[in-house]
Scaffold this active site. Structure first.
Site, short mmCIF file in Angstrom:
data_model
loop_
_atom_site.label_atom_id
_atom_site.label_comp_id
_atom_site.label_asym_id
_atom_site.label_seq_id
_atom_site.Cartn_x
_atom_site.Cartn_y
_atom_site.Cartn_z
NE ARG A 91 24.69 27.65 27.63
CZ ARG A 91 24.17 27.36 26.44
NH1 ARG A 91 24.65 27.37 25.11
NH2 ARG A 91 22.74 27.35 26.58
N GLY A 92 24.86 24.19 28.22
CA GLY A 92 23.82 23.62 27.62
C GLY A 92 24.10 21.87 28.00
NE ARG A 105 25.13 25.11 35.41
CZ ARG A 105 24.69 25.66 34.22
NH1 ARG A 105 25.11 25.74 33.14
NH2 ARG A 105 23.55 26.38 34.46
CG ASP A 160 19.03 22.27 31.35
OD1 ASP A 160 18.63 23.04 30.54
OD2 ASP A 160 20.45 22.06 31.60
CE LYS A 192 19.36 28.89 31.54
NZ LYS A 192 20.15 28.70 32.69
O1 MRU Z 1 22.43 27.44 31.99
P1 MRU Z 1 22.47 26.78 30.66
O2 MRU Z 1 23.01 27.99 29.68
O3 MRU Z 1 23.24 25.64 30.76
O4 MRU Z 1 21.12 26.42 30.32
C1 MRU Z 1 20.72 25.84 29.15
C2 MRU Z 1 19.38 25.35 28.57
O5 MRU Z 1 18.63 25.55 29.61
C3 MRU Z 1 19.27 24.58 27.18
O6 MRU Z 1 18.10 25.07 26.96
C4 MRU Z 1 19.51 23.38 27.65
O7 MRU Z 1 20.63 22.77 28.17
C5 MRU Z 1 19.33 22.29 26.22
S1 MRU Z 1 20.70 22.84 25.46
C6 MRU Z 1 20.67 21.68 24.03
#
Ligand code: MRU
Length: 363
Positions: free
Chosen positions: A63-64, A106, A250, A261
């Site tokens: 994730r990320g 996603r 994202d 997030k």
């Molecule tokens: O649902 P996730 O854990 O994939 O969400 C991740 C985030 O919101 C991060 O802040 C974002 O992807 C930046 S990661 C460098």
């Protein structure tokens, strides 16, 4: 799903950002650090098919936004290898099903589509076995991301000013990227430069990326870290020690609106009210110039179960309905600084985004 799982021991004397790779290509397969198991276990899944890759992204093994993009690059290698082995003449047509599967895994992280488009451009005009050329492109996506994070770390740290504390949300660290991190890259660079004395990490309900992942990275790097419930953030900002809120993204629209997030938006509101500056750190692969503003960013809705139970135990009244968006959109006017590998935009807007996207990487 592969049963080829294994455990890895970390060296407690080395920085976690130097040794933890969320995404690894090894022995002709994709290995993903299973982030659902952290901090309890450091365990990789070994994936050999595109279906496994799409499922791992959907189920948050990886994730990320940047890490998802990198995994997608390697996923395309797995898909092309299988399609070419089965039908060397028609693999480029048949692979479209696999690309669609990855695209759907996603919805909010635009790095996923960005990586797919880059791999598709590489596929165009390939003759013969595509595996080597596609693997080289996937590796380039990976190494460029690490270099971008290092650069953003320097650029962001240069904005911090006098020594103080910072607050971060979710996990935008080594685990969420090719390595080093975006928001945590700035925090690592700022701490190394003596500009940060403490990091406050929101626990980040409901998936606990802050408690499980950010705290894990920072504690191993021996950076003083304090965990707080998301609901405590405004009260913390009122106290005055926190100088910056630093987060990743994202997807960033062409006017500078930022999807990140869930919970990021209320942090930005509280930060503005209390005079705390708000920094977004993201590579240009996270910028989506096709969307005029944040209202068009697709927001992933996740399973009700994530709110109805905790650690497998039911915590909500039976029969209650659930609203569980995984991301929110922070308006550009609440962002004081946007840091990319191509440079910094202070009070980002459409004009500055256009300038950044037209420029080359900062020297
Ligand atoms: O649902 P996730 O854990 O994939 O969400 C991740 C985030 O919101 C991060 O802040 C974002 O992807 C930046 S990661 C460098």
């Amino acid at each position: 799903m592969t049963d080829d799982l294994f455990m890895t021991e970390l060296n407690p004397l080395a920085d976690v950002s130097e040794q933890v790779c969320a995404v690894v290509w090894r022995d002709n397969a994709l290995e993903l650090l299973d982030q659902r198991l952290l901090p309890g276990a450091v365990r990789y899944q070994r994936l050999t098919t595109v279906n496994e890759t799409a499922r791992a992204i959907r189920d948050m093994v990886v994730r990320g936004a940047p890490a998802i993009g990198i995994a997608v690059g390697y996923g395309v290698v797995l898909a092309a290898r299988a399609r070419y082995a089965k039908d060397p003449a028609a693999w480029q047509t048949r692979i479209s099903v696999d690309l669609a599967l990855l695209a759907d895994s996603r919805p909010t992280a635009v790095n996923l589509c960005w990586a797919l488009q880059r791999m598709e451009r590489c596929m165009d005009g390939l003759a013969g076995d595509p595996a080597a050329a596609l693997l080289a492109e996937a590796r380039a996506i990976h190494t460029e991301d690490i270099a971008a994070n290092r650069r953003m770390g320097q650029l962001g740290a240069a904005l911090l000013g006098a020594r103080g504390s910072v607050l971060t949300h979710c996990n935008a660290g080594a685990l969420a990227t090719g390595g080093y991190g975006t928001a945590l890259g700035v925090i690592r660079a700022g701490y190394a430069a003596g500009l940060i004395d403490r990091v406050y990490a929101d626990e980040t309900r409901p998936w606990l990326q802050g408690a499980r992942l950010t705290a894990w990275e920072l504690v191993q790097d021996r950076i003083p870290t304090t965990l707080l419930a998301d609901a405590a953030a405004a009260a913390l900002l009122r106290q005055g020690q926190v100088r910056w809120v630093i987060v990743g993204a994202d997807r960033i629209a062409a006017n500078g609106d930022v999807a990140n997030k869930i919970g990021t938006y209320h942090l930005a509101l509280a930060a503005r009210y209390h005079g705390v500056r708000f920094m977004v750190v993201a590579p240009t692969s996270t910028v989506d110039m096709s969307l005029a503003d944040g209202s068009a960013i697709p927001i992933e809705q996740r399973a009700a179960e994530e709110l109805l139970s905790l650690g497998g135990q039911p915590v909500a009244a039976t029969g209650v309905e659930v609203w569980n968006p995984s991301f929110d959109v922070t308006p550009a006017e609440l962002v004081d600084a946007l840091v990319t590998e191509r440079g910094v935009a202070l009070q980002p807007d459409a004009r500055q985004l256009a300038r950044l996207m037209a420029s080359r990487d900062s020297e």
